[in-house]
Design a protein around this motif. Structure first.
Motif, PDB file in Angstrom:
ATOM      1  N   HIS A 135       0.857  -1.185   0.000  1.00  0.00           N
ATOM      2  CA  HIS A 135       0.000   0.000   0.000  1.00  0.00           C
ATOM      3  C   HIS A 135       0.891   1.231   0.000  1.00  0.00           C
ATOM      4  CE1 HIS A 135      -3.643   2.353   0.636  1.00  0.00           C
ATOM      5  NE2 HIS A 135      -2.946   3.086   1.496  1.00  0.00           N
ATOM      6  N   SER A 137       1.347   5.225   0.259  1.00  0.00           N
ATOM      7  CA  SER A 137       0.802   6.523   0.656  1.00  0.00           C
ATOM      8  C   SER A 137       1.254   7.582  -0.345  1.00  0.00           C
ATOM      9  CB  SER A 137       1.285   6.898   2.061  1.00  0.00           C
ATOM     10  OG  SER A 137       0.957   5.885   2.992  1.00  0.00           O
ATOM     11  N   THR A 156      -3.438   2.282  -3.344  1.00  0.00           N
ATOM     12  CA  THR A 156      -3.133   3.630  -2.867  1.00  0.00           C
ATOM     13  C   THR A 156      -4.433   4.310  -2.488  1.00  0.00           C
ATOM     14  OG1 THR A 156      -1.846   5.642  -3.339  1.00  0.00           O
ATOM     15  CG2 THR A 156      -3.333   4.877  -5.062  1.00  0.00           C
ATOM     16  N   PHE A 171       0.306   7.994  -8.595  1.00  0.00           N
ATOM     17  CA  PHE A 171      -0.329   7.028  -7.694  1.00  0.00           C
ATOM     18  C   PHE A 171      -1.611   6.485  -8.313  1.00  0.00           C
ATOM     19  CE2 PHE A 171       2.012  10.211  -5.267  1.00  0.00           C
ATOM     20  CZ  PHE A 171       2.840   9.422  -4.483  1.00  0.00           C
ATOM     21  N   SER A 175      -1.428   2.015  -9.619  1.00  0.00           N
ATOM     22  CA  SER A 175      -1.893   1.097  -8.574  1.00  0.00           C
ATOM     23  C   SER A 175      -3.030   0.221  -9.086  1.00  0.00           C
ATOM     24  CB  SER A 175      -2.371   1.886  -7.347  1.00  0.00           C
ATOM     25  OG  SER A 175      -1.337   2.709  -6.842  1.00  0.00           O
TER      26      SER A 175
END
Length: 295
Positions: A135, A137, A156, A171, A175
């Motif tokens: 995961h 950030s 994310t 991001f 993802s």
């Protein structure tokens, strides 16, 4: 595999002030109840939430070698969360949270971002190569980890992205599972969700709307999920989104369908709203599954 979930970035310290109303009208001074420092920020929340649900977790971040950094390290150590860190010379990220009587919050976030900052590869590479899931950030340096995540399952949380800010795009489009809030999207919500699904590698996009539940978009099309009733009085909405993410990841890593996992996320998020602080009392696996049976 060594870890169920490796979380990249996103620790910090929250200073919470409970205020008489939001928005707060201008005044020179407000007397408030005692302000409290707590561990905060999204990476901490997902790590603590997943750990409470019984997943094996590792959190990796840059933090200051300062009192706030020591506070984070002690908190994670006391709760048994594995934490690897490197020093950030500019200090630890911080937030001031104004929380109203109805539990809503306003966050004043100090990201302490430094252009060109990088997470040392030796700090995260062995862990992500052996992890079931990663995961990421949306701290700026975290985007540079993506080339090392090829072949990994990656999620994310874009938080209150407006669908345009360039900071979030790496991001959003890199993802497999993308969470975001619909707060800043308005009528463009569905278009932004479709854009994420078609332009990037995402197989599912989950857009949350607080008490209105969430909308999911994947190859099966869009569908809506109602919010889960709170198991007690509303106290503080801080951390509910991170708890939701933790519950969804727990479900998926337990072999549940996406829809079932979203319902578990809703239960975890509702639980978070009934306790003070951002990540002080994440739901445990036994309570989560008991609440699922009750519902």
């Amino acid at each position: 595999m060594s870890h169920d979930v490796v979380i990249i970035g996103g620790t910090g310290v929250d200073t919470t002030a409970y205020v008489p109303e939001l928005p707060l009208p201008y005044a020179d001074t407000y007397a408030v109840p005692p302000m409290i420092d707590r561990i905060g920020n999204t990476g901490s929340g997902v790590a603590l939430g997943c750990h409470a649900l019984g997943l094996k977790v590792k959190l990796v971040d840059l933090i200051g070698d300062d009192p706030q950094g020591a506070f984070i390290r002690a908190h994670l150590r006391d709760r048994g969360v594995e934490f690897a860190w490197a020093p950030a010379p500019q200090g630890t990220r911080r937030s001031v949270l104004l929380v109203g009587p109805d539990g809503r919050r306003l966050s004043l976030f100090d990201p302490r971002a430094v252009p060109g900052e990088r997470l040392p590869r030796e700090l995260y590479l062995p862990a992500v190569r052996a992890a079931r899931h990663v995961h990421v950030s949306i701290t700026d340096f975290s985007r540079h980890v993506y080339p090392d995540l090829e072949g990994r399952s990656v999620s994310t949380d874009l938080h209150d992205w407006d669908g345009e800010n360039d900071h979030h795009k790496d991001f959003a489009y890199s993802s497999d599972l993308v969470f975001l809030s619909g707060t800043a999207l308005g009528s463009r919500r569905d278009a932004v969700m479709r854009d994420i699904l078609t332009r990037g590698r995402a197989t599912a996009v989950i857009c949350t709307a607080g008490a209105e539940g969430c909308r999911v978009l994947d190859a099966s099309g869009p569908r809506d999920f109602p919010a889960v009733p709170l198991p007690g009085p509303m106290v503080d909405s801080n951390g509910a989104g991170d708890a939701f993410v933790s519950g969804v990841l727990y479900g998926l890593l337990s072999g549940r369908s996406l829809d079932d996992s979203i319902r578990l996320g809703g239960i975890a998020g509702a639980h978070a709203c009934t306790s003070a602080g951002t990540h002080e009392n994440p739901v445990d696996g036994e309570t989560l599954l008991k609440r699922e049976r009750e519902l």
